[in-house]
Design an enzyme around this catalytic site. Structure first.
Site, mmCIF file in Angstrom:
data_model
loop_
_atom_site.group_PDB
_atom_site.id
_atom_site.type_symbol
_atom_site.label_atom_id
_atom_site.label_comp_id
_atom_site.label_asym_id
_atom_site.label_seq_id
_atom_site.Cartn_x
_atom_site.Cartn_y
_atom_site.Cartn_z
ATOM 1 N N GLU A 37 0.902 -1.996 12.461
ATOM 2 C CA GLU A 37 1.146 -3.442 12.561
ATOM 3 C C GLU A 37 1.460 -3.908 13.975
ATOM 4 O OE1 GLU A 37 3.952 -4.563 9.529
ATOM 5 O OE2 GLU A 37 2.503 -4.148 7.954
ATOM 6 N N LYS B 263 3.219 1.044 15.908
ATOM 7 C CA LYS B 263 4.411 1.020 15.060
ATOM 8 C C LYS B 263 4.403 2.269 14.172
ATOM 9 C CE LYS B 263 6.578 -2.037 11.611
ATOM 10 N NZ LYS B 263 6.319 -3.136 10.672
ATOM 11 N N GLN B 264 3.194 2.698 13.777
ATOM 12 C CA GLN B 264 3.071 3.772 12.784
ATOM 13 C C GLN B 264 1.692 4.405 12.877
ATOM 14 O OE1 GLN B 264 3.073 0.008 10.367
ATOM 15 N NE2 GLN B 264 2.726 1.520 8.765
ATOM 16 N N TRP C 294 0.837 -1.213 0.000
ATOM 17 C CA TRP C 294 0.000 0.000 0.000
ATOM 18 C C TRP C 294 0.869 1.259 0.000
ATOM 19 C CZ3 TRP C 294 -1.468 3.008 4.809
ATOM 20 C CH2 TRP C 294 -0.496 2.867 5.808
ATOM 21 N N ASP C 295 2.164 1.084 0.277
ATOM 22 C CA ASP C 295 3.104 2.212 0.269
ATOM 23 C C ASP C 295 2.914 3.044 -1.001
ATOM 24 O OD1 ASP C 295 3.969 0.070 1.893
ATOM 25 O OD2 ASP C 295 6.041 0.761 1.896
HETATM 26 C C1 BGC Z 1 5.139 -1.278 7.538
HETATM 27 C C2 BGC Z 1 4.083 -1.435 6.471
HETATM 28 C C3 BGC Z 1 4.741 -1.243 5.118
HETATM 29 C C4 BGC Z 1 5.893 -2.194 4.946
HETATM 30 C C5 BGC Z 1 6.653 -1.984 3.650
HETATM 31 C C6 BGC Z 1 6.257 -2.261 7.278
HETATM 32 O O1 BGC Z 1 7.276 -2.067 8.219
HETATM 33 O O2 BGC Z 1 4.589 -1.521 8.813
HETATM 34 O O3 BGC Z 1 3.063 -0.482 6.660
HETATM 35 O O4 BGC Z 1 3.805 -1.425 4.118
HETATM 36 O O5 BGC Z 1 6.807 -2.001 5.999
HETATM 37 O O6 BGC Z 1 7.203 -0.719 3.599
#
Ligand code: BGC
Length: 760
Positions: free
Chosen positions: A480, A593-594, A353-354
């Site tokens: 996550e 985490k984000q 999804w990035d």
């Molecule tokens: C993040 C995800 C991301 C992935 C790839 C993970 O560490 O939590 O949101 O899509 O990295 O960049």
């Protein structure tokens, strides 16, 4: 210097990081910044050459499996290595040993699209030569990776021999203890054909995906050098081909190595095509390719017109981030932008999804045709998404894979993978954003509407109505560190928007095309007025968690009841938490985490009031680890939204320098593409307060205290809009038809430009 990133260190600590920083790519080929002449034994390197979307399929063995788990994953491959050029002085190879090298520098010139590496080499007999390598992957001829080498004797007068190699003895990078890179088997390609007649060539075959790739390579001596050439030979062993040239002693040697990569996704006979392209390319000298590259980049920089006044370092960082995105973004129907682009093997070359949420915005606002290609990639894998929805028990709809290369799900850990249903909403959101920026009705009619309706169907299928509200259970949001929850605010909000637009787009076609065209679209998608109206109804009933006492949107139904993470007693070396704690330990706590709800408040700000947005920011910021590189940019933009510009700036610095300073400690696995896009977003949506909504364009620029000003230009509905901000004023220029833009909360009809004071 403007548009320059350089380095003068040869230390091991920075070598691996710099292989990513000095990667060159053109959307198709990516080559890490490895040394042509090799390294001393014992020095770590991740030598890599990649082709966008070229992969092999690898079986996954689960000791305990369950229905619907994917049984194979795809992995981007490290291909045959054409970087090799050995310089042999009097029977001894030049190897960059620190004590033999002086005046070392490596420079990326982002205006020319070339990396130059140069040093003075001292032989064992204390004689010196200057050695200079220049390399680029051409933006004009996507198959071409070209290297120019100049060896200039200073006090050295002995013989010089140059050996160019094409090496099929390669493997992928694996690390069994880091989930962010691949594990298991590393040798995935086998050699099909190898030859050294006329030029060097290699064809290699994947083990399982039935794909092949080829490289044809040849060296052309400069006209002056040709006169001093005394010997030439070529040959190969089982996995390596070489060409060798010897020259009269004491003469300057200059040569160009042309490497052409092709693959069977894009070419019927990849080896023959590589040979043909090679023979065309070698007709032009390095200077020709250099000039073409420069012209392409001149257009790129003129178009985006981005500057930061008063901070050269940050200006260069921002430009570097954009340049790297330009290098990694796919430009054909197979390719996209993987989490590390074409700069490394982290996340196995998968597309996430990035792309839609972090990377697409920059292209949408500057090069909409590239954004369109990224969207077409999703359209092309729609059938996989529909199949996957069925596998997950849904009658209809499209569930896009959490991570993939050619379409199938490649996540073996469903709690933080497949359960991230929001990706389908993110993709719909990206199509809608594209429409709002371009008004490309044709594209929406032909492709966009189908994506929006198929993803809307997924929500109808996944959720259910209870007590008058529509609820979505057991999904994972973007964060996550929390998994498998009911009513994740982010997911519900994006689903609400997705469902609304499934109704809205049909309504738009009815009003702007014709009722007949709208109904023929519904026929094509096996839909009906009834289904479309149901989308609207469910959108209106969507449950968005809200906590009255805190005036925040809880991340999900259970989040606020969990135990807060003990940040005070978590030592620095325990971050990122994912490498030091079992997922269940993390899931049981309030720790992020984000950005999750805070990201939703950026994407869909009209679903929450300003006080809720501010309180949520303050609440989640305290419990966020920012272990993901996708976090800081969102916090920066939202700090702007709530008026905390100092905080916004400090998050901005984190995004701008994340790879250049290797702040996450894993830049060696490749650059963090989403964060690179996030830097642009913090400037446009953060400091300039840009929003693009159905009701039009909104701006609210401020100038960070550390800068004298900044400017950038965006494309919007056939116009160019330039935003020029100084300490106290904002100038908005419209190039094209006049436009009404909402600036600082007031609508302005802008015919040419408008200059406004920035409110205190
Ligand atoms: C993040 C995800 C991301 C992935 C790839 C993970 O560490 O939590 O949101 O899509 O990295 O960049």
């Amino acid at each position: 210097m403007e548009y320059i990133v350089s380095d003068i260190s040869l230390k091991q600590e920075t070598l691996l990081k710099n292989e990513s920083i000095f990667s060159i790519a053109n959307g198709y080929i990516g080559v890490r910044g490895n040394f042509e002449e090799g390294y001393l034994p014992g020095l770590n390197t991740i030598r890599g050459t990649y082709l966008n979307a070229f992969y092999d399929t690898i079986p996954i063995h689960y000791p305990e499996t369950a229905y619907g788990y994917p049984h194979t994953i795809q992995r981007a491959l490290n291909l045959m290595d054409s970087q090799g050029i050995n310089i042999i002085l009097d029977h001894s190879n030049v190897i960059p040993e620190v004590h033999r090298i002086s005046e070392y520098s490596r420079t990326l010139d982002m205006k020319k699209g070339i990396v130059t590496r140069s040093y003075i080499y001292t032989t064992k007999k204390n004689e010196t030569l200057r050695i200079t390598f220049k390399r680029m992957t051409s933006f004009l001829q996507k198959e071409l990776f070209i290297i120019n080498l100049k060896v200039e004797p200073i006090t050295y007068h002995g013989p010089i021999t140059i050996e160019s190699t094409l090496n099929g003895n390669i493997e992928n990078y694996v690390n069994d203890s880091d989930p962010r890179v691949a594990n298991g088997s590393s040798r995935l390609l086998t050699i099909d054909k190898i030859d050294a007649t006329g030029c060097l060539s290699l064809q290699m075959q994947t083990a399982n995906s039935d794909l092949s790739c080829a490289c044809a390579s040849d060296v052309v001596l400069s006209p002056e050098t040709m006169e001093f050439s005394v010997d030439e030979s070529a040959g190969h062993d089982t996995d390596k081909a070489f060409q060798s040239f010897s020259f009269e002693p004491g003469k300057t040697v200059e040569l160009t190595k042309y490497n052409i990569y092709t693959d069977s996704l894009r070419h019927n006979d990849c080896l023959q095509d590589a040979l043909k392209i090679l023979s065309n390319c070698t007709e032009r000298d390095f200077q020709y390719w250099e000039d073409e590259q420069k012209e392409y980049l001149t257009r790129f920089w003129e178009n985006i017109n981005i500057s930061i006044l008063g901070d050269l370092k940050i200006q260069n960082s921002l430009r570097f981030n954009m340049y790297q995105l330009l290098q990694s973004v796919g430009r054909d129907r197979f390719s996209n932008v993987s989490a590390k682009g074409l700069t490394g093997e982290g996340y196995e070359g998968h597309f996430f999804w990035d792309t839609e949420i972090f990377i697409l915005p920059m292209f949408l606002l500057t090069m909409p045709e590239i954004a369109k290609n990224l969207l077409m990639y999703r359209y092309n894998i729609l059938d996989f998404a529909k199949e996957k929805a069925k596998l997950l028990g849904h009658q209809k709809g499209a569930l896009f894979p959490w991570r993939t290369i050619s379409g199938p799900e490649c996540s073996a850990f469903f709690p933080a993978g497949t359960a991230q249903y929001h990706i389908s909403g993110d993709i719909a959101y990206a199509f809608i954003s594209y429409f709002l920026v371009t008004e490309d009705v044709e594209f929406m009619y032909a492709y966009g509407a189908e994506i929006i309706i198929e993803t809307a169907r997924l929500w109808v299928q996944t959720g259910h109505e209870k007590d008058g509200v529509f609820r979505i259970d057991c999904v994972t949001g973007p964060d996550e560190y929390t998994a498998m929850v009911n009513n994740n605010y982010y997911t519900n909000a994006i689903a609400k928007f997705n469902l609304f637009w499934a109704w809205q787009i049909v309504d738009y076609f009815k009003r702007n095309l014709s009722v007949k065209k709208a109904s023929s679209l519904l026929d094509r998608l096996d839909s009906s007025e009834e289904e479309i109206n149901e989308f609207l109804e469910i959108s209106e009933k969507m449950f968005l968690p809200y906590d009255e006492s805190l005036d925040i949107n809880p991340q999900d139904d259970s989040f606020l009841n969990k135990k807060p993470w003990d940040f005070e007693n978590t030592p620095e070396d325990k971050y990122p938490l994912l490498l030091n704690f079992h997922p269940l330990t993390i899931y049981r706590h309030q720790v992020l985490k984000q950005a999750d709800t805070v990201l939703s408040h950026f994407l869909l700000e009209d679903y929450a009031g300003n006080s809720t947005i501010k309180n949520s920011f303050n609440y989640y910021e305290k419990i966020s680890s920012h272990d993901s590189s996708l976090s800081a940019c969102i916090y920066s933009m939202m700090a702007c939204k709530i008026g905390d510009f100092e905080k916004a700036y400090s998050y901005f610095l984190e995004t701008a320098r994340l790879d250049l300073d290797d702040t996450h400690g894993n830049t060696m696995h490749g650059l963090h593409m989403a964060n690179l896009g996030g830097t642009y977003m913090t400037l446009a949506y953060g400091f300039a307060g840009l929003r693009i909504k159905q009701s039009g364009l909104f701006l609210s620029p401020v100038c960070p205290a550390d800068w004298d000003g900044y400017n950038f230009t965006i494309s919007y509905r056939q116009r160019k809009i330039s935003i020029t901000v100084s300490k106290h004023t904002a100038k908005i220029t419209v190039d094209g038809e006049p436009l009404i833009i909402n600036v600082f909360g007031t609508e302005h009809f802008i015919n040419d430009f408008i200059d406004l004071p920035i409110p205190e």
